[in-house]
Design a protein around this motif. Sequence first.
Motif, short mmCIF file in Angstrom:
data_model
loop_
_atom_site.label_atom_id
_atom_site.label_comp_id
_atom_site.label_asym_id
_atom_site.label_seq_id
_atom_site.Cartn_x
_atom_site.Cartn_y
_atom_site.Cartn_z
N LEU A 175 0.85 -1.20 0.00
CA LEU A 175 0.00 0.00 0.00
C LEU A 175 0.88 1.25 0.00
CD1 LEU A 175 -3.24 0.47 2.09
CD2 LEU A 175 -1.62 2.35 1.80
N ASP A 176 0.79 2.00 -1.08
CA ASP A 176 1.52 3.26 -1.21
C ASP A 176 0.50 4.38 -0.99
OD1 ASP A 176 2.75 5.60 -2.15
OD2 ASP A 176 4.01 4.49 -3.54
N PRO A 177 0.58 5.10 0.13
CA PRO A 177 -0.49 6.05 0.47
C PRO A 177 -0.48 7.35 -0.33
CG PRO A 177 1.22 6.11 2.13
CD PRO A 177 1.57 4.99 1.20
N SER A 178 0.63 7.67 -1.01
CA SER A 178 0.67 8.91 -1.79
C SER A 178 1.78 8.83 -2.82
CB SER A 178 0.89 10.12 -0.88
OG SER A 178 0.99 11.31 -1.65
N TYR A 179 1.40 8.72 -4.09
CA TYR A 179 2.38 8.72 -5.17
C TYR A 179 3.04 10.09 -5.35
CZ TYR A 179 1.25 4.27 -7.57
OH TYR A 179 1.10 2.96 -7.93
N ASN A 180 2.33 11.16 -4.98
CA ASN A 180 2.76 12.52 -5.32
C ASN A 180 2.72 13.41 -4.07
OD1 ASN A 180 3.20 15.06 -6.37
ND2 ASN A 180 1.60 14.95 -7.91
N PRO A 181 3.69 13.25 -3.17
CA PRO A 181 3.65 14.02 -1.92
C PRO A 181 3.67 15.53 -2.13
CG PRO A 181 5.26 12.25 -1.79
CD PRO A 181 4.84 12.31 -3.21
N ASP A 182 4.44 16.01 -3.11
CA ASP A 182 4.55 17.46 -3.30
C ASP A 182 3.23 18.04 -3.79
OD1 ASP A 182 7.16 16.99 -2.60
OD2 ASP A 182 7.95 17.17 -4.64
N GLY A 183 2.60 17.37 -4.76
CA GLY A 183 1.31 17.83 -5.26
C GLY A 183 0.23 17.76 -4.21
N LEU A 184 0.24 16.68 -3.42
CA LEU A 184 -0.75 16.54 -2.35
C LEU A 184 -0.58 17.66 -1.33
CD1 LEU A 184 -3.01 14.81 -0.96
CD2 LEU A 184 -1.15 13.68 0.28
N SER A 185 0.66 17.96 -0.98
CA SER A 185 0.92 19.00 0.02
C SER A 185 0.47 20.37 -0.48
CB SER A 185 2.42 19.03 0.36
OG SER A 185 2.81 17.82 0.97
N ARG A 186 0.74 20.67 -1.75
CA ARG A 186 0.30 21.94 -2.33
C ARG A 186 -1.22 22.07 -2.28
NH1 ARG A 186 -2.23 22.63 -6.63
NH2 ARG A 186 -1.73 20.55 -7.40
N PHE A 187 -1.90 21.01 -2.74
CA PHE A 187 -3.36 21.07 -2.81
C PHE A 187 -3.98 21.11 -1.42
CE2 PHE A 187 -7.53 19.03 -2.92
CZ PHE A 187 -8.16 19.80 -3.88
N THR A 188 -3.46 20.30 -0.51
CA THR A 188 -4.00 20.25 0.86
C THR A 188 -3.88 21.61 1.54
OG1 THR A 188 -3.53 17.90 1.12
CG2 THR A 188 -3.70 19.20 3.13
N HIS A 189 -2.73 22.24 1.39
CA HIS A 189 -2.52 23.56 2.00
C HIS A 189 -3.52 24.57 1.46
CE1 HIS A 189 -0.49 26.98 3.77
NE2 HIS A 189 -0.40 27.55 2.57
N TRP A 190 -3.71 24.57 0.16
CA TRP A 190 -4.64 25.53 -0.45
C TRP A 190 -6.08 25.26 0.03
CZ3 TRP A 190 -4.41 29.78 -3.64
CH2 TRP A 190 -5.64 30.20 -4.17
#
Length: 208
Positions: A175-190
């Motif tokens: 189980l890989d919980p996030s392929y794209n940590p940088d994109g997830l972090s950007r979107f989550t913050h916004w």
Amino acid sequence: MRVHRLLTIALLGLVTLGTPALGGVSLDYYLPAGTEFDDGIPTPEEFLGYQIGEWHVSHDQLVAYVRELARTSDRVRIEEYARSHEKRPLVVLTITSPENHDRLQQIQPQHLTLSDPAASATAPLEQMPVVAYMGYSIHGNEASGSNAAPLVAYWLAAAQGDQVEGLLRDAVILLDPSYNPDGLSRFTHWANMHRGRQLVADPAHREH
């Protein structure tokens, strides 16, 4: 067929996990009602301080939570396999029964024989658990996957009973919980920064 049916149950959880919670929902909103869980393993809500769906989970929170699952559950092991462009950890969980964990060094070469036509005919299939790979949120603004991941991982780590125990006996889940940590972090913050007290569904709203 039983293994395939159980894996389908686990995978189909993603269909409902993408639905945002409106606040005040219980774990049964997402996971099978009436399931008993190991109370020594924290739920996402207990660890994060909010129910999944009330806020977008950030990548650092997600990684911290799955590390806690690996620490508290003998079904879960975690490995960091890379770093993102912005130096965030990419991790994969290996989730299976404790007995399968003890023989992973045997299971791996057995599965490799399946790619060799000369050897696959004699492979001991009855002794080989199926290996399933589950990867979440390749695109940063496809956040529902990485918000579903801690719930699926929690169910696999903590649920009790014949269904999940049979699944983990007959399967090794990566189980890989996030392929794209940088994109997830950007979107989550916004999204979290612009979220109001009252939820707004208008796609033209600044949150979206």
